[in-house]
Write a protein that holds these residues in place. Sequence first.
Motif, short mmCIF file in Angstrom:
data_model
loop_
_atom_site.label_atom_id
_atom_site.label_comp_id
_atom_site.label_asym_id
_atom_site.label_seq_id
_atom_site.Cartn_x
_atom_site.Cartn_y
_atom_site.Cartn_z
N ALA A 173 37.95 -32.66 -8.65
CA ALA A 173 38.23 -31.35 -9.26
C ALA A 173 37.89 -30.22 -8.30
O ALA A 173 38.65 -29.24 -8.19
N MET A 174 36.77 -30.33 -7.58
CA MET A 174 36.40 -29.29 -6.62
C MET A 174 37.36 -29.26 -5.44
O MET A 174 37.68 -28.19 -4.90
N LEU A 177 40.39 -27.47 -6.66
CA LEU A 177 40.10 -26.04 -6.75
C LEU A 177 40.17 -25.39 -5.37
O LEU A 177 40.68 -24.27 -5.22
N MET A 180 43.75 -24.89 -4.47
CA MET A 180 44.33 -23.76 -5.19
C MET A 180 43.89 -22.43 -4.57
O MET A 180 44.68 -21.50 -4.44
N LEU A 181 42.63 -22.35 -4.18
CA LEU A 181 42.15 -21.12 -3.54
C LEU A 181 42.85 -20.90 -2.20
O LEU A 181 43.07 -19.75 -1.78
N LEU A 440 35.04 -28.30 -2.28
CA LEU A 440 35.81 -27.06 -2.46
C LEU A 440 36.13 -26.44 -1.11
O LEU A 440 37.28 -26.06 -0.85
#
Length: 527
Positions: A173-174, A177, A180-181, A440
């Motif tokens: 999930a990280m 993310l 996406m960033l 992330l």
Amino acid sequence: MSSTALGDLWHGFEVALQPGNILWCFVGVLFGNLVGVLPGMGALAAISLLLPLTFAMKPVAAILMLAGIYYGSQYGGAICSILLNLPCHPPHAVTCLDGYPMTLNGRGGAALGITMLSSFVGASFGIFEMIFLAPILVRIAFMFGPAEICSLMLLGLLAGSTLARGSPLKGIAMTVLGLMLGLVGTDVTTGQQRFTFGIDHLYDGLDIVALALGVFGIAEFMKSINNLAPVKAGGTTVRVRDMWPTREELRRAVPAMFRGTFVGSLCALIPGTGPTIASFVSYAVEKKISRHPETFGTGAVEGVAAPEASTHSAVQGDFIPTMSLGIPGDAVMALLLSALIIQGIQPGPQLVREHPDIFWGLIASFWVGNVILLFLNIPLITVWVRLLTVPYRYLYPSGLLFICIGVFSSQNDFFPVGETLVIGIIGYILLRLDFHPAPLLLGFVLGTRFEENLRRALLLSHGDVRIFLERPISAAFLALAATLITIRIVFVIRRARMGVLLPEAAADSDWATADISTEQRRAAMGE
């Protein structure tokens, strides 16, 4: 070692021994050694603080300093573990098991001496790994096209999800993310604005400096500030003559440090492991093969030599997948990967050919820095321990101030400061929910390269996705990615059937034999 490698290494020493470079290497190892003894600081916080300083530096000097902080902090972390039974950082948690009992037995100085010798041996072997692998990397670099780079980035993203501790789904999930960033900003192909919400400052995308300092600086500070009690270091003294081990201690420690070095070097070559796992594995191996396993936990010198050698071998070896493949082994390597990209340098197989000064200068600086650390630690150990008494109410606000100054100076604009603050608050919330920030940052860094090379590969193949399977290197990376996914699924199913997480259970059985508090145990396990 081939004559070409010797010539390249000689060139690396010429680069590392330049007055400016050796000065920044010294600054890095000194600062890293300093923060290594401070609980909650460590290499992540130190690199976050000094990252803005590298903007005005030459790339070689910047990387040498940041790398010096990384392996310098490993030296400092062992001091607290041995003298105070305080594992300031996860890789040194195992050292507490036998290091502190040696201190109680009056052999704390000898344990520190063994630690320094083991660290130097492990680091030297890790350096040799890089030297021997470098010529291979140069030959491989010419075989990489967009398809190979795209598949490599995919493997890196999957391996990066393993950087997270705990749930693999949270790591994935990280990573998503972070991807996406990385989409925020202007599309380099079409020129369209993506997820900018009309904010002009986001047209160039999120600032990687703000992201790194937010999730690794502000968020880590906010998490640690309420969890640390003052350390009572009074009365802890170590004389230089106390650091020399006896002949019997050396006889037992030398084989252990070489075995630990071998374990650490193997762990370093596997993306997603890092020094923490290497130290636990080496201690378990040493205890398993010992003729007297009952002595472990009571002051066995092998229990200090093997983990420390393994830690430093893994630390140096971690640079191999990071520099050659762009796949970091732990969170610190992910931050160093970002530092390289900030300097305009793309880690990968082409690095050795395109930036030989950085690659070989870094290798040579490892030896220079480790020699500096040997001379620094011997007279300054007592000073480092005394620094533990610095109140955190002064330490952490100062760190936050330096972060804000560094972010502002990067663009002379207040917007990145607010951006860093928002990211730091969100990062703190994610940390409290057990979402580790390393995947992330890796997703943010590798995601853009993955997208660019995916488009290039499909453009060359006229939209035929079979290009990724027809090219051997690309297919090999995809096979490794599929294997990695399969292994993770098998581990999850096995743990679900047994109803217990094996690493935590194994660690608990080891901790049960040592006088370590719950807080230290949690810190050692990286919780």
